[in-house]
Design a protein around this motif. Structure first.
Motif, short mmCIF file in Angstrom:
data_model
loop_
_atom_site.label_atom_id
_atom_site.label_comp_id
_atom_site.label_asym_id
_atom_site.label_seq_id
_atom_site.Cartn_x
_atom_site.Cartn_y
_atom_site.Cartn_z
N ALA A 34 0.84 -1.19 0.00
CA ALA A 34 0.00 0.00 0.00
C ALA A 34 0.88 1.25 0.00
O ALA A 34 0.53 2.27 -0.57
CB ALA A 34 -0.92 0.00 1.21
N ALA A 35 2.04 1.15 0.65
CA ALA A 35 3.01 2.26 0.71
C ALA A 35 4.37 1.66 1.01
O ALA A 35 4.48 0.59 1.60
CB ALA A 35 2.62 3.25 1.81
N TRP A 36 5.41 2.35 0.56
CA TRP A 36 6.76 1.91 0.89
C TRP A 36 7.67 3.12 0.81
O TRP A 36 7.32 4.17 0.28
CB TRP A 36 7.25 0.79 -0.04
N GLY A 37 8.86 2.98 1.36
CA GLY A 37 9.82 4.07 1.30
C GLY A 37 11.13 3.66 1.96
O GLY A 37 11.34 2.49 2.28
N THR A 38 11.97 4.65 2.13
CA THR A 38 13.28 4.43 2.74
C THR A 38 13.58 5.57 3.71
O THR A 38 12.99 6.64 3.61
CB THR A 38 14.41 4.40 1.69
N PHE A 39 14.49 5.32 4.61
CA PHE A 39 15.02 6.40 5.44
C PHE A 39 16.42 5.99 5.91
O PHE A 39 16.73 4.81 6.00
CB PHE A 39 14.11 6.75 6.63
N ALA A 40 17.23 6.99 6.16
CA ALA A 40 18.57 6.75 6.67
C ALA A 40 18.47 6.33 8.13
O ALA A 40 17.68 6.88 8.90
CB ALA A 40 19.43 8.01 6.57
N VAL A 41 19.25 5.33 8.52
CA VAL A 41 19.22 4.85 9.90
C VAL A 41 19.65 5.97 10.85
O VAL A 41 19.06 6.16 11.90
CB VAL A 41 20.11 3.60 10.06
N VAL A 42 20.65 6.73 10.46
CA VAL A 42 21.10 7.89 11.23
C VAL A 42 20.90 9.11 10.34
O VAL A 42 21.60 9.27 9.34
CB VAL A 42 22.58 7.77 11.66
N PRO A 43 19.93 9.96 10.65
CA PRO A 43 19.53 11.03 9.73
C PRO A 43 20.39 12.30 9.77
O PRO A 43 19.86 13.39 9.79
CB PRO A 43 18.10 11.33 10.17
N PHE A 44 21.70 12.14 9.79
CA PHE A 44 22.59 13.29 9.74
C PHE A 44 23.42 13.19 8.47
O PHE A 44 23.91 12.11 8.13
CB PHE A 44 23.52 13.32 10.97
N PRO A 45 23.61 14.30 7.76
CA PRO A 45 24.35 14.24 6.49
C PRO A 45 25.74 13.61 6.61
O PRO A 45 26.16 12.87 5.74
CB PRO A 45 24.46 15.70 6.06
N PHE A 46 26.43 13.87 7.70
CA PHE A 46 27.79 13.32 7.85
C PHE A 46 27.77 11.82 8.20
O PHE A 46 28.80 11.19 8.26
CB PHE A 46 28.59 14.11 8.89
N CYS A 47 26.58 11.26 8.42
CA CYS A 47 26.45 9.83 8.71
C CYS A 47 25.86 9.06 7.53
O CYS A 47 25.50 7.89 7.68
CB CYS A 47 25.56 9.62 9.94
N ALA A 48 25.76 9.72 6.39
CA ALA A 48 25.21 9.04 5.21
C ALA A 48 26.01 7.78 4.94
O ALA A 48 27.22 7.74 5.07
CB ALA A 48 25.26 9.98 4.01
N GLY A 49 25.32 6.75 4.58
CA GLY A 49 25.99 5.49 4.27
C GLY A 49 26.11 4.54 5.45
O GLY A 49 26.67 3.47 5.31
N LEU A 50 25.59 4.92 6.64
CA LEU A 50 25.68 4.03 7.79
C LEU A 50 24.56 2.99 7.81
O LEU A 50 24.57 2.11 8.65
CB LEU A 50 25.64 4.84 9.10
N GLY A 51 23.64 3.10 6.92
CA GLY A 51 22.56 2.13 6.85
C GLY A 51 21.30 2.77 6.32
O GLY A 51 21.03 3.94 6.59
N THR A 52 20.55 1.99 5.57
CA THR A 52 19.28 2.44 5.03
C THR A 52 18.20 1.46 5.44
O THR A 52 18.41 0.25 5.39
CB THR A 52 19.34 2.53 3.49
N ALA A 53 17.07 1.98 5.84
CA ALA A 53 15.91 1.15 6.14
C ALA A 53 14.95 1.24 4.97
O ALA A 53 14.63 2.32 4.50
CB ALA A 53 15.23 1.63 7.42
N VAL A 54 14.52 0.10 4.48
CA VAL A 54 13.49 0.01 3.45
C VAL A 54 12.27 -0.58 4.13
O VAL A 54 12.37 -1.62 4.79
CB VAL A 54 13.94 -0.89 2.28
N TRP A 55 11.13 0.09 4.00
CA TRP A 55 9.92 -0.37 4.65
C TRP A 55 8.80 -0.50 3.63
O TRP A 55 8.81 0.14 2.60
CB TRP A 55 9.51 0.56 5.79
N ALA A 56 7.84 -1.35 3.96
CA ALA A 56 6.64 -1.50 3.15
C ALA A 56 5.48 -1.77 4.08
O ALA A 56 5.61 -2.53 5.04
CB ALA A 56 6.81 -2.64 2.15
#
Length: 175
Positions: free
Chosen positions: A133-155
């Protein structure tokens, strides 16, 4: 003193139903275990339609395959975390968290028919887009200098009439 409550709000959950997160090695062969354990966890919900269980298992498997193929989760010692939760009245969500990547997953909409015929990737997210019905992503740690520390994919999937999924309208976003 706890800042966050340790229970799911009553309007979002069924009494006594909570799931512990599951941790998997970042190996493609673990996709079968992801599907199996998701089915086991969903079996705790009485009367859940088989169609919904199948859709969630397939989408979780696709998200897991993406994590092992396109993130550090697929490298030596990599892992993926799967969570299952209620996300509002009548909404069930799975989330897969990887060990980090350079870019967030997205559906590749800009392909010609010929490009799709030869495409090696991108179909899993289209499948999630069509079944959830819906899906998306978000950064595990939402700070620009922490990009790449993990991504959550949800549905998310509705617990009510599974046949109505198509009429709910898709919402794809980060956050």
């Amino acid at each position: 003193m706890a800042i966050m409550p340790h229970t799911t709000p009553a309007s979002y959950a069924l009494p006594g139903i909570r799931w512990a997160p599951r941790l998997y090695p970042g190996e493609a062969a673990e996709a079968a275990r992801v599907r199996s354990e998701l089915r086991t966890d969903l079996a705790r919900l009485p009367g859940l339609p088989a169609e919904l269980v199948d859709a969630m298992a397939l989408c979780a498997s696709e998200a897991f395959a993406n994590a092992t193929a396109h993130t550090r989760s697929g490298e030596q010692g990599g892992r993926v975390v799967r969570a299952l939760s209620f996300r509002g009245p009548g909404r069930l969500r799975f989330t897969l968290i990887d060990d980090g990547a350079a870019t967030a997953p997205r559906v590749p909409h800009q392909r010609t028919d010929e490009e799709w015929d030869g495409a090696e990737d991108g179909r899993g997210l289209l499948l999630i887009d069509s079944l959830a019905a819906a899906w998306g992503t978000f950064a595990v740690v939402p700070f620009p200098f922490c990009a790449g520390l993990g991504t959550a994919v949800w549905a998310e999937f509705p617990l009510s009439s599974v046949g109505d999924r198509c009429g709910l309208g898709r919402s794809v976003h980060t956050g």
